[in-house]
Design an enzyme around this catalytic site. Sequence first.
Site, PDB file in Angstrom:
ATOM      1  N   TYR A  15     -94.986 -71.524 122.463  1.00 45.90           N
ATOM      2  CA  TYR A  15     -93.863 -70.583 122.476  1.00 45.90           C
ATOM      3  C   TYR A  15     -94.329 -69.217 122.989  1.00 45.90           C
ATOM      4  CZ  TYR A  15     -90.236 -67.507 120.599  1.00 45.90           C
ATOM      5  OH  TYR A  15     -89.264 -66.552 120.454  1.00 45.90           O
ATOM      6  N   GLU A  37     -82.544 -66.711 115.547  1.00 43.26           N
ATOM      7  CA  GLU A  37     -83.080 -65.529 114.851  1.00 43.26           C
ATOM      8  C   GLU A  37     -82.326 -65.309 113.544  1.00 43.26           C
ATOM      9  OE1 GLU A  37     -85.812 -64.038 115.396  1.00 43.26           O
ATOM     10  OE2 GLU A  37     -86.252 -64.518 117.488  1.00 43.26           O
ATOM     11  N   TRP A  45     -90.847 -67.885 111.431  1.00 43.24           N
ATOM     12  CA  TRP A  45     -90.430 -68.347 112.754  1.00 43.24           C
ATOM     13  C   TRP A  45     -90.990 -69.742 113.009  1.00 43.24           C
ATOM     14  CZ3 TRP A  45     -86.584 -67.864 115.706  1.00 43.24           C
ATOM     15  CH2 TRP A  45     -86.619 -68.329 117.021  1.00 43.24           C
TER      16      TRP A  45
END
Length: 183
Positions: A15, A37, A45
């Site tokens: 990522y 988000e 995350w």
Amino acid sequence: MQRCDWARTEKSIAYHDKEWGVPLHDDRALFEFLILEGAQAGLSWETILNKRDNYRAAFDNFDPARVAGYKKPKIEKLLQDSGIVRNRLKIASAIQNATAFLAVQKEFGSFDVYVWAFVNGRPKKRGRRQPVLTHTAESDALSKDLLRRGFKFVGSTICYAFMQAVGMVNDHNPKCFRYDEIK
């Protein structure tokens, strides 16, 4: 090769190396990041990265028109889906945000045009420093305007994470190999 210190697992490294901080202008992808988000609030995350493919399947590849049309049977199905964060408020916010997203697209021609105006159409090159910021004047303004337009789960910290993810701000560590690569 030096990376930002948060990229430690296989998924977070991929990522970091391919997506995080790269200027993004595709409305569908911007919608995806906005929803993810918000889903991440209170979680790591890494948790969301591990569920990302499931989210894409569950939320019709983040097609805002389809998500805006979700009714009670679909919501109940989402609440039973262990592949996503099964939080009723976060699921409801995704649907509400899809409706608000479509209204922004209609008003501005695209969500991209709207959201990038908060950084004058150009990425801000900040570079991570100590202390790490959780919000900025730009994320405060974006959050305030999104809330005014009916979006949910878009506090300033979430908006700043969104802005980092979609390349509105380059917050890579200046020693990270991606810092200078991202224009």
